[in-house]
Design a protein around this motif. Structure first.
Motif, PDB file in Angstrom:
ATOM      1  N   SER A 336     -59.278   1.615   1.821  1.00 27.25           N
ATOM      2  CA  SER A 336     -60.382   1.426   2.427  1.00 27.25           C
ATOM      3  C   SER A 336     -61.088   0.088   2.493  1.00 27.25           C
ATOM      4  O   SER A 336     -62.203  -0.051   2.621  1.00 27.25           O
ATOM      5  N   ASP A 337     -60.240  -0.780   2.172  1.00 31.43           N
ATOM      6  CA  ASP A 337     -60.464  -2.152   2.290  1.00 31.43           C
ATOM      7  C   ASP A 337     -61.551  -2.579   1.031  1.00 31.43           C
ATOM      8  O   ASP A 337     -62.518  -3.420   1.278  1.00 31.43           O
ATOM      9  N   TYR A 338     -61.513  -1.890  -0.005  1.00 31.80           N
ATOM     10  CA  TYR A 338     -62.288  -1.837  -1.265  1.00 31.80           C
ATOM     11  C   TYR A 338     -63.767  -1.635  -0.967  1.00 31.80           C
ATOM     12  O   TYR A 338     -64.587  -2.163  -1.825  1.00 31.80           O
ATOM     13  N   LEU A 339     -64.175  -1.060   0.147  1.00 29.46           N
ATOM     14  CA  LEU A 339     -65.459  -0.645   0.484  1.00 29.46           C
ATOM     15  C   LEU A 339     -65.644   0.962  -0.157  1.00 29.46           C
ATOM     16  O   LEU A 339     -66.900   1.387  -0.416  1.00 29.46           O
ATOM     17  N   GLY A 340     -64.610   1.623  -0.505  1.00 30.03           N
ATOM     18  CA  GLY A 340     -64.593   3.028  -1.024  1.00 30.03           C
ATOM     19  C   GLY A 340     -64.395   3.987  -0.095  1.00 30.03           C
ATOM     20  O   GLY A 340     -64.870   3.635   1.199  1.00 30.03           O
ATOM     21  N   VAL A 341     -63.953   4.963  -0.305  1.00 32.81           N
ATOM     22  CA  VAL A 341     -63.505   6.041   0.507  1.00 32.81           C
ATOM     23  C   VAL A 341     -64.958   6.790   1.193  1.00 32.81           C
ATOM     24  O   VAL A 341     -64.760   7.592   2.094  1.00 32.81           O
ATOM     25  N   GLY A 342     -65.851   6.596   0.712  1.00 31.63           N
ATOM     26  CA  GLY A 342     -67.071   7.385   0.858  1.00 31.63           C
ATOM     27  C   GLY A 342     -67.629   8.182  -0.085  1.00 31.63           C
ATOM     28  O   GLY A 342     -66.685   8.800  -0.959  1.00 31.63           O
ATOM     29  N   ALA A 343     -69.036   8.521  -0.249  1.00 30.47           N
ATOM     30  CA  ALA A 343     -69.367   9.370  -1.365  1.00 30.47           C
ATOM     31  C   ALA A 343     -68.727  10.775  -1.376  1.00 30.47           C
ATOM     32  O   ALA A 343     -68.635  11.496  -0.495  1.00 30.47           O
ATOM     33  N   GLY A 344     -68.316  10.955  -2.440  1.00 29.89           N
ATOM     34  CA  GLY A 344     -67.672  12.309  -2.927  1.00 29.89           C
ATOM     35  C   GLY A 344     -66.288  12.503  -2.062  1.00 29.89           C
ATOM     36  O   GLY A 344     -65.745  13.814  -2.178  1.00 29.89           O
ATOM     37  N   ASN A 345     -65.934  11.488  -1.326  1.00 25.88           N
ATOM     38  CA  ASN A 345     -64.561  11.823  -0.608  1.00 25.88           C
ATOM     39  C   ASN A 345     -63.136  11.646  -1.378  1.00 25.88           C
ATOM     40  O   ASN A 345     -62.155  11.875  -0.751  1.00 25.88           O
ATOM     41  N   VAL A 346     -63.460  11.239  -2.444  1.00 28.72           N
ATOM     42  CA  VAL A 346     -62.130  11.081  -3.284  1.00 28.72           C
ATOM     43  C   VAL A 346     -61.511  12.468  -3.611  1.00 28.72           C
ATOM     44  O   VAL A 346     -60.003  12.504  -3.477  1.00 28.72           O
TER      45      VAL A 346
END
Length: 475
Positions: A336-346
């Motif tokens: 995710s380029d260290y931005l995070g996969v998005g809220a709750g998407n793990v």
């Protein structure tokens, strides 16, 4: 719980205490609807938010003026929620994201409601009594559950005769983590608060029951790692919070030692009676967790579904699965380029990932924040967490903050120990985004910081007033 029935309690404060009580008692209390459960917590939360908005329209900014000591946490909460909403634009699973954002907004407001309402020491005392009453219900029901094998609808064992103890929570780890968050408040109250003998006996009894429930849950991480940590922190911080003459004397040391011995005997008796054979065997493999953690951390290759996991030392594969949950999380974060996969998407990305079997939640609060929201939010959260611990440490130290109210100092010491212990405890629950005991302790700590700052300002004003009077006498 008697505080909830006070006839002269203002309506908004009554709603606040009801909200806290229903939050801690979980989703058991509610009405199931198609695809959704309207819990009493959600009902009271909506009513409380509406009441605060009406009051805000009348009083404007003066309603929030006393929150200045925790303004950075409030600002970060707004930024975190905004980032979570923006992250929905790149989230692969939008329903997961919307659900998570809703939880995040609700829990952040729950935490901030504590410094908003607890403006005075009396309000702190009243809320402490409410939370003590709810905590007592949780652990007493835990003993009843161990005796009867009756499980509430919120438990994963509902409708079965399993010997597991979950109280009002979904699983044993959640219940055990709630206990290790609450125990520091009970232990510190025995020493720091000016309680009557009857009140101390009640706190002591609830503490013994809570300790027993902790071991009966079979949560190895909480009983074998978090509990020793919070015990050691208690031994370190209590002498800092009290003048030396109040604790370093033969009478108090003998009394404290006797209470500890009696508690150990009572807990041993209850646990030996109620502990199931399965849980006994599970606790016996606790030290194997260390061996498992020292094992192979290599990330399994894509499509490698039949590899052997090294989770044998602890008697099961739970540690190995958690290791691969973390390993997969690092991969998702990097992609995710260290931005995070998005809220709750793990959970969306974890489904079917190598090594995790049927698990989708990352089972680690710190990794949950990092993988869902990226490095920026994670570093800000860790920074604010450290800031809270530092402020609580200052309030705990009687040399740095002399003359502080015993209730505020108790809140500071208890919150400091609980939040520090949660550094390890946050790795036990499956998820903490809706784990209300954690957010309640966050909120209580923020309220203590606000009250401590107000107490300091009052003391400074009194010092200035005394200096001015002394100057007048000299003239």
């Amino acid at each position: 719980m008697s505080s909830l029935l006070m006839p002269r309690q203002p309506p908004l404060r009554l709603l606040f205490h009801l909200m806290v009580a229903f939050a801690l008692l979980g989703p058991t209390l509610g009405v199931p609807l198609p695809g959704f459960k309207m819990t009493l917590f959600r009902v009271v939360f909506i009513l409380l938010v509406a009441g605060i908005l009406v009051q805000w329209v009348k009083q404007k900014p003066f309603l929030f003026g006393h929150l200045m000591p925790v303004r950075w946490f409030a600002a970060f909460s707004a930024f975190w929620f905004f980032y979570a909403v923006v992250s929905l634009t790149w989230a692969a699973n939008l329903p997961y994201g919307i659900r998570y954002v809703t939880f995040l907004g609700t829990m952040l407001l729950l935490a901030l409601s504590f410094p908003f309402f607890l403006k005075e020491k009396e309000m702190l005392k009243q809320s402490a009594r409410v939370m003590f009453g709810v905590f007592s219900i949780l652990v007493v029901f835990g003993i009843i559950e161990a005796l009867t094998f009756f499980h509430l609808p919120s438990s994963r064992y509902y409708g079965t005769d399993a010997s597991a103890v979950t109280s009002f929570f979904t699983n044993q780890n959640d219940f055990a983590t709630a206990i290790t968050l609450g125990l520091p408040f009970l232990a510190a109250a025995m020493v720091l608060l000016p309680l009557t003998r009857k009140a101390k006996a009640l706190v002591y009894g609830v503490g013994v029951i809570a300790l027993s429930c902790l071991f009966i849950t079979g949560s190895r991480s909480n009983s074998m790692f978090v509990l020793p940590l919070v015990t050691g922190l208690w031994l370190v911080f209590i002498p800092v919070a009290l003048p030396r003459e109040l604790w370093w004397n033969r009478k108090n040391l003998w009394r404290g030692g006797l209470l500890l011995v009696v508690a150990a005997l009572l807990v041993t008796g209850l646990v030996s009676t109620l502990l199931s054979e399965h849980t006994r065997n599970k606790l016996g493999t606790s030290m194997g967790i260390i061996q498992d953690l020292q094992g192979n951390w290599a990330y399994p290759g894509e499509g490698d579904e039949g590899f052997e996991m090294d989770g044998v030392a602890s008697g099961d594969q739970s540690v190995a699965i958690r290791k691969y949950l973390i390993a997969n999380g690092w991969v998702f974060l990097k992609e995710s380029d260290y931005l995070g996969v998005g809220a709750g998407n793990v959970e969306h990305y974890m489904a079917g990932a190598p090594g995790v079997r049927d698990k989708t939640n990352i089972h680690n609060w710190w990794m949950e924040v990092l993988v869902n929201f990226g490095v920026l939010v994670f570093l800000c959260y860790i920074g604010l967490y450290g800031w809270m611990l530092w402020r609580l440490w200052l309030l705990s130290n009687q040399r740095r903050r002399p003359g502080l109210s015993p209730w505020v100092r108790w809140g500071a010491v208890s919150s400091l120990i609980a939040l520090t212990g949660y550094v390890l405890g946050g790795m036990a629950p499956s998820t903490a985004i809706h784990f209300t005991p954690m957010w309640v302790v966050h909120g209580f700590a923020l309220a203590v910081i606000v009250l401590g700052e107000c107490n300091r300002s009052t003391a400074d004003q009194q010092d200035v007033h005394m200096e001015s009077r002394e100057g007048t006498y000299e003239r």
